[in-house]
Scaffold this motif. Structure first.
Motif, mmCIF file in Angstrom:
data_model
loop_
_atom_site.group_PDB
_atom_site.id
_atom_site.type_symbol
_atom_site.label_atom_id
_atom_site.label_comp_id
_atom_site.label_asym_id
_atom_site.label_seq_id
_atom_site.Cartn_x
_atom_site.Cartn_y
_atom_site.Cartn_z
ATOM 1 N N UNK A 110 0.871 -1.224 0.140
ATOM 2 C CA UNK A 110 0.086 -0.107 -0.213
ATOM 3 C C UNK A 110 0.924 1.202 -0.122
ATOM 4 N N UNK A 111 0.354 2.286 -0.575
ATOM 5 C CA UNK A 111 0.970 3.819 -0.269
ATOM 6 C C UNK A 111 0.186 4.289 0.967
ATOM 7 N N UNK A 112 0.900 4.754 1.713
ATOM 8 C CA UNK A 112 0.556 5.236 3.005
ATOM 9 C C UNK A 112 0.851 6.456 3.482
ATOM 10 N N UNK A 113 -0.022 7.442 3.882
ATOM 11 C CA UNK A 113 0.355 8.617 4.247
ATOM 12 C C UNK A 113 -0.159 8.756 5.786
ATOM 13 N N UNK A 114 1.185 9.204 6.808
ATOM 14 C CA UNK A 114 0.834 9.308 8.044
ATOM 15 C C UNK A 114 1.019 10.873 8.425
ATOM 16 N N UNK A 115 -0.142 10.986 9.191
ATOM 17 C CA UNK A 115 -0.485 12.468 9.336
ATOM 18 C C UNK A 115 -0.253 12.765 10.902
ATOM 19 N N UNK A 116 0.486 13.816 10.989
ATOM 20 C CA UNK A 116 1.167 14.464 12.065
ATOM 21 C C UNK A 116 2.056 13.317 12.720
ATOM 22 N N UNK A 117 3.127 12.926 12.160
ATOM 23 C CA UNK A 117 4.037 11.949 12.214
ATOM 24 C C UNK A 117 4.845 11.945 13.555
ATOM 25 N N UNK A 118 5.184 13.426 13.978
ATOM 26 C CA UNK A 118 5.749 13.574 15.092
ATOM 27 C C UNK A 118 7.213 12.650 15.204
ATOM 28 N N UNK A 119 7.513 11.929 16.153
ATOM 29 C CA UNK A 119 8.804 11.120 15.923
ATOM 30 C C UNK A 119 8.950 9.942 14.792
ATOM 31 N N UNK A 120 7.793 10.130 14.081
ATOM 32 C CA UNK A 120 7.842 9.215 12.939
ATOM 33 C C UNK A 120 7.710 7.865 13.502
ATOM 34 N N UNK A 167 -5.056 21.154 9.254
ATOM 35 C CA UNK A 167 -6.181 22.020 9.510
ATOM 36 C C UNK A 167 -6.314 23.031 8.413
ATOM 37 N N UNK A 168 -5.203 23.235 7.437
ATOM 38 C CA UNK A 168 -5.470 23.975 6.254
ATOM 39 C C UNK A 168 -5.699 23.242 5.104
ATOM 40 N N UNK A 169 -5.906 21.960 5.253
ATOM 41 C CA UNK A 169 -6.475 20.780 4.354
ATOM 42 C C UNK A 169 -5.669 21.075 3.037
ATOM 43 N N UNK A 170 -4.313 20.865 2.970
ATOM 44 C CA UNK A 170 -3.579 20.762 1.845
ATOM 45 C C UNK A 170 -4.050 19.854 0.755
ATOM 46 N N UNK A 171 -3.555 20.249 -0.566
ATOM 47 C CA UNK A 171 -3.884 19.475 -1.550
ATOM 48 C C UNK A 171 -2.697 18.984 -2.311
ATOM 49 N N UNK A 172 -2.770 17.614 -2.764
ATOM 50 C CA UNK A 172 -1.491 17.018 -3.266
ATOM 51 C C UNK A 172 -2.041 16.254 -4.594
ATOM 52 N N UNK A 173 -1.159 16.220 -5.613
ATOM 53 C CA UNK A 173 -1.448 15.368 -6.819
ATOM 54 C C UNK A 173 -1.499 13.993 -6.408
ATOM 55 N N UNK A 174 -0.633 13.377 -5.616
ATOM 56 C CA UNK A 174 -0.797 11.950 -5.278
ATOM 57 C C UNK A 174 -1.953 11.708 -4.606
ATOM 58 N N UNK A 175 -2.436 10.279 -4.624
ATOM 59 C CA UNK A 175 -3.330 9.743 -3.849
ATOM 60 C C UNK A 175 -2.862 8.617 -3.165
ATOM 61 N N UNK A 176 -3.232 8.299 -2.184
ATOM 62 C CA UNK A 176 -2.887 7.325 -1.111
ATOM 63 C C UNK A 176 -4.007 6.113 -0.932
ATOM 64 N N UNK A 177 -3.529 4.854 -0.650
ATOM 65 C CA UNK A 177 -4.332 3.599 -0.418
ATOM 66 C C UNK A 177 -4.947 3.680 1.008
ATOM 67 N N UNK A 178 -3.952 4.436 1.973
ATOM 68 C CA UNK A 178 -4.062 4.261 3.305
ATOM 69 C C UNK A 178 -3.732 5.818 3.715
ATOM 70 N N UNK A 179 -4.609 6.096 4.662
ATOM 71 C CA UNK A 179 -4.291 7.456 5.441
ATOM 72 C C UNK A 179 -4.187 7.095 7.153
ATOM 73 N N UNK A 229 -7.633 9.820 -0.992
ATOM 74 C CA UNK A 229 -7.631 8.631 -0.846
ATOM 75 C C UNK A 229 -8.052 8.004 -2.157
ATOM 76 N N UNK A 230 -7.562 6.837 -2.648
ATOM 77 C CA UNK A 230 -8.135 5.981 -3.796
ATOM 78 C C UNK A 230 -9.410 5.662 -3.523
ATOM 79 N N UNK A 231 -10.425 5.277 -4.530
ATOM 80 C CA UNK A 231 -11.566 4.707 -4.225
ATOM 81 C C UNK A 231 -11.084 3.159 -3.392
ATOM 82 N N UNK A 232 -12.143 3.116 -2.609
ATOM 83 C CA UNK A 232 -11.743 2.222 -1.365
ATOM 84 C C UNK A 232 -10.790 2.345 -0.662
ATOM 85 N N UNK A 233 -10.042 3.227 -0.485
ATOM 86 C CA UNK A 233 -8.990 3.518 0.307
ATOM 87 C C UNK A 233 -9.280 3.547 1.700
#
Length: 278
Positions: A110-120, A167-179, A229-233
């Motif tokens: 999967x392609x995953x985005x971790x939001x608010x990663x902190x220490x990672x 909180x500003x709801x950024x936009x990216x060209x990329x889409x992810x399978x999982x957030x 997110x992708x469809x069914x993400x």
């Protein structure tokens, strides 16, 4: 050795239990000597040098001031891995390990985005435990991202880091399978019931939300997810134990399906996931 434990017991009385003091003693000795505890215990003549004992006393002084041992040593353990931490990032919690375990169990690629990663800790662990997962990690804090990047380098994982305010709801060209996200979810009025080691040292921006809008981060992330997110993400959240039902309703409001609310090892509502409609 017994003298050191006695010193800790006297100076940390009321702050730590006897069991915690035993653990602290071991951690401090290993840190100061760069030796494993087993080797220290085998040496009948073991003692700290004057310089080491001076450092020992300084560490105890910091503990007396409620500073967490993880920040003193700039080291914390998560999912069996060692992470760099400082006061710019939260100390990873065991509950979050359960969230990572859930994702690893259910997703092989999967392609995953971790939001608010902190220490990672979430992104780095996912990437290290399954090299077929592709990770991006987002945080608004430059300092937090520096820590996360250091941890990614330690484990030789390739993670893309993004500096943005969700909180500003950024936009990216990329889409992810999982957030995935473990956002701030503790109300400001809960501050007064929490340990001073947390309130005085951990970053408030990563912990607290206005009690009038306790789900603000979840709302913004779900708005973001509708476009990213992708469809069914899928989306996975760590949540406040008191907001399980509200989170189920919120995911439904944003059109997510197959919603699963999951309890942590203590029996508290702690994790939730949902899937995007096609």
């Amino acid at each position: 050795m017994n003298d050191l434990k006695q010193y800790l017991s006297v100076h940390l009385k009321g702050k730590y239990s006897a069991a915690e003091i035993t653990v602290l003693k071991s951690m401090i000795l290993e840190k100061l000597t760069s030796l494993p505890l087993t080797e220290i215990l085998r040496d009948e003549n073991f003692h700290l040098t004057d310089s080491q004992f001076a450092d020992f006393k300084q560490i105890v002084k910091s503990l007396q001031g409620n500073k967490p041992i993880q920040y003193i040593f700039e080291k914390a353990y998560f999912y069996g891995m060692e992470f760099i931490v400082n006061q710019q990032v939260l100390i990873p919690r065991p509950e979050t390990e359960e969230l990572v375990e859930w994702i690893l169990k259910e997703n092989k690629t999967a392609k995953i985005l971790d939001i608010g990663t902190g220490s990672g800790c979430i992104a780095v662990t996912l990437a290290a435990k399954n090299r077929d997962l592709q990770l991006c990690a987002l945080d608004f804090s430059k300092e937090a991202l520096k820590v996360a990047q250091q941890n990614a380098e330690i484990y030789n994982v390739n993670i893309s880091f993004l500096e943005n305010d969700i909180l500003q709801i950024p936009h990216f060209e990329q889409k992810w399978d999982i957030i995935v996200s473990n956002p701030p979810y503790i109300s400001e009025n809960e501050k007064f019931t929490m340990q001073k080691s947390v309130v005085d040292f951990e970053p408030h921006a990563a912990l607290f939300v206005n009690e009038e809008k306790p789900l603000i981060f979840y709302e913004k992330i779900l708005q973001f997810a509708k476009n990213q997110l992708v469809p069914n993400g899928k989306i996975y959240f760590e949540i406040h134990k008191n907001f399980g039902n509200q989170m189920e309703s919120l995911l439904q409001q944003f059109g997510f399906k197959n919603i699963v609310l999951k309890k942590d090892i203590s029996g508290n509502d702690r994790m939730i996931k949902g899937e995007m409609q096609e």
